[in-house]
Design a protein around this motif. Structure first.
Motif, mmCIF file in Angstrom:
data_model
loop_
_atom_site.group_PDB
_atom_site.id
_atom_site.type_symbol
_atom_site.label_atom_id
_atom_site.label_comp_id
_atom_site.label_asym_id
_atom_site.label_seq_id
_atom_site.Cartn_x
_atom_site.Cartn_y
_atom_site.Cartn_z
ATOM 1 N N VAL A 233 0.845 -1.205 0.000
ATOM 2 C CA VAL A 233 0.000 0.000 0.000
ATOM 3 C C VAL A 233 0.876 1.249 0.000
ATOM 4 C CG1 VAL A 233 -1.679 1.326 1.335
ATOM 5 C CG2 VAL A 233 -1.954 -1.139 1.106
ATOM 6 N N LEU A 234 1.886 1.287 0.862
ATOM 7 C CA LEU A 234 2.757 2.457 0.962
ATOM 8 C C LEU A 234 3.565 2.684 -0.316
ATOM 9 C CD1 LEU A 234 4.077 1.978 4.610
ATOM 10 C CD2 LEU A 234 2.426 3.667 3.822
ATOM 11 N N SER A 235 4.027 1.602 -0.914
ATOM 12 C CA SER A 235 4.842 1.717 -2.130
ATOM 13 C C SER A 235 4.074 2.329 -3.288
ATOM 14 C CB SER A 235 5.375 0.346 -2.542
ATOM 15 O OG SER A 235 6.227 -0.161 -1.546
ATOM 16 N N ALA A 236 2.763 2.190 -3.273
ATOM 17 C CA ALA A 236 1.942 2.745 -4.353
ATOM 18 C C ALA A 236 2.004 4.271 -4.388
ATOM 19 C CB ALA A 236 0.500 2.280 -4.204
ATOM 20 N N TYR A 237 2.353 4.905 -3.286
ATOM 21 C CA TYR A 237 2.410 6.365 -3.229
ATOM 22 C C TYR A 237 3.778 6.939 -3.593
ATOM 23 C CZ TYR A 237 -2.064 5.905 -0.964
ATOM 24 O OH TYR A 237 -3.369 5.587 -0.700
ATOM 25 N N MET A 238 4.745 6.079 -3.798
ATOM 26 C CA MET A 238 6.085 6.539 -4.154
ATOM 27 C C MET A 238 6.215 6.632 -5.673
ATOM 28 S SD MET A 238 7.540 7.128 -1.324
ATOM 29 C CE MET A 238 9.259 7.292 -1.672
ATOM 30 N N PRO A 239 7.080 7.527 -6.157
ATOM 31 C CA PRO A 239 7.294 7.610 -7.609
ATOM 32 C C PRO A 239 7.939 6.327 -8.118
ATOM 33 C CG PRO A 239 8.777 9.090 -6.434
ATOM 34 C CD PRO A 239 7.856 8.491 -5.422
ATOM 35 N N ALA A 240 7.864 6.131 -9.414
ATOM 36 C CA ALA A 240 8.422 4.922 -10.023
ATOM 37 C C ALA A 240 9.910 4.810 -9.688
ATOM 38 C CB ALA A 240 8.224 4.949 -11.526
ATOM 39 N N ALA A 241 10.310 3.618 -9.319
ATOM 40 C CA ALA A 241 11.702 3.383 -8.954
ATOM 41 C C ALA A 241 12.592 3.405 -10.194
ATOM 42 C CB ALA A 241 11.830 2.048 -8.242
#
Length: 149
Positions: free
Chosen positions: A85-93
């Protein structure tokens, strides 16, 4: 729409869908954001919100490794769902190659001569790569690049 507004909208959607796991993770995130705003008496911008998310992601990764080492797969799975869930809010790696090219460019631009210049190189890379790459891995790449000099 800003990142905080998107998080709020996603929380409402999770409530409507009765998705308890997703809702719990988003509530933890909103609580961390509000705590930071209250403590510092400021309105957070997207970069500051991403820094909070990045910190929470690191905490989840640490917890997952600890729970798996302790044989608590149930708790590790719960942390993994929060991590998703948290990773969905981060920009593309960034890809490994993109990170390596950024490291090479930063080493060249700072004129780093050896391991003693690691702080200079990391100071250039951190604003560019924060939230888009694992800074621990970036640090290791910088260390190996400077060791070759």
């Amino acid at each position: 729409m800003g990142l905080k507004e998107k998080i709020t909208e996603d929380m409402k959607a999770a409530m409507r869908a009765k998705d308890a796991q997703r809702l719990g993770a988003i509530r933890l995130l909103t609580a961390a954001i509000k705590q930071k705003e209250v403590d510092e008496r400021i309105e957070l911008d997207d970069a500051q919100v991403q820094a909070i998310i990045d910190k929470m992601i690191k905490q989840r990764r640490d917890s997952i490794s600890q729970f798996e080492a302790g044989g608590r797969q149930d708790l590790a799975d719960a942390e993994k769902s929060e991590l998703t869930v948290l990773s969905a809010y981060m920009p593309a790696a960034l890809s490994e190659e993109e990170v390596q090219s950024e490291v090479a460019a930063a080493v060249a631009s700072t004129g780093a001569a050896g391991p003693q210049d690691m702080g200079k190189v990391m100071a250039v890379l951190k604003p560019k790569l924060a939230g888009r790459a694992d800074m621990t891995a970036v640090s290791a790449l910088v260390k190996s690049a400077l060791a070759k000099r």
